[in-house]
Design a protein around this motif. Structure first.
Motif, PDB file in Angstrom:
ATOM      1  N   GLU A   1      63.300  16.609  63.577  1.00  0.00           N
ATOM      2  CA  GLU A   1      62.348  15.556  63.952  1.00  0.00           C
ATOM      3  C   GLU A   1      62.901  14.717  65.100  1.00  0.00           C
ATOM      4  O   GLU A   1      62.155  14.317  66.001  1.00  0.00           O
TER       5      GLU A   1
ATOM      6  N   VAL B   1      57.667  18.724  64.728  1.00  0.00           N
ATOM      7  CA  VAL B   1      56.729  18.104  63.805  1.00  0.00           C
ATOM      8  C   VAL B   1      56.464  19.073  62.653  1.00  0.00           C
ATOM      9  O   VAL B   1      56.205  20.260  62.879  1.00  0.00           O
TER      10      VAL B   1
ATOM     11  N   TYR C   1      58.168  23.812  61.051  1.00  0.00           N
ATOM     12  CA  TYR C   1      58.187  22.806  62.119  1.00  0.00           C
ATOM     13  C   TYR C   1      57.772  23.459  63.430  1.00  0.00           C
ATOM     14  O   TYR C   1      58.064  24.632  63.664  1.00  0.00           O
TER      15      TYR C   1
END
Length: 153
Positions: free
Chosen positions: A125, A130, A149
């Motif tokens: 992150e 994300v 992610y």
């Protein structure tokens, strides 16, 4: 350890496969002690020798004394592996690998990590990834809940 030159990032070659697998095994055990590993050490070594190094874009970090201290594997836009020797965590090496991955795949990357791996969540992150999907682990061989992610430039 302070003052030593930063490890060199370079493409892995066939002789690196065994040591890269060793880094993976040590890192996995240290970072994911509660995750059941479905493959034996020998199977992991065979996989690195037969698949990871010869068929995927595999990078290693080599310290000044010649030791392999990290491994990163790209499979197209998938950041398939990023593992560091436990004593090299928190020293900027993962940051360098992620920067290299973004340079190699500038259109965007995806990766999977286990839900229990909170340090990995924070790390990715921080690098602009994300979380886009959470699973119950039914589709991975560890049967461990995971998270996908995505990074887009």
């Amino acid at each position: 350890m302070s003052g030593e030159p930063a490890p060199v990032l370079r493409r892995a070659t066939a002789p690196d496969a065994r040591v890269a697998a060793d880094v993976w095994l040590r890192s996995f055990s240290a970072a994911l002690p509660t995750v059941v590993r479905p493959r034996s050490d020998g199977e992991v070594h065979d996989y690195f020798r037969d698949v990871v190094v010869p068929r995927l874009e595999t990078w290693v970090a080599e310290s000044a004394d010649g030791a392999i201290v990290g491994v990163m594997v790209l499979d197209g836009d998938l950041l398939a592996q990023l593992y560091l020797a436990p004593d090299w965590r928190g020293r900027g090496l993962g940051d360098r690998f992620v920067a290299l991955a973004k340079e190699r795949v500038p259109q965007g990357l995806t990766l999977w990590t286990f839900q229990v791996n909170e340090p990995a969540h924070r790390f990715y992150e921080r690098h602009g990834f994300v979380a886009v999907e959470f699973t119950d682990g039914a589709d991975n061989e560890e049967r461990e809940p995971d998270v996908r992610y995505v990074w887009r430039p």
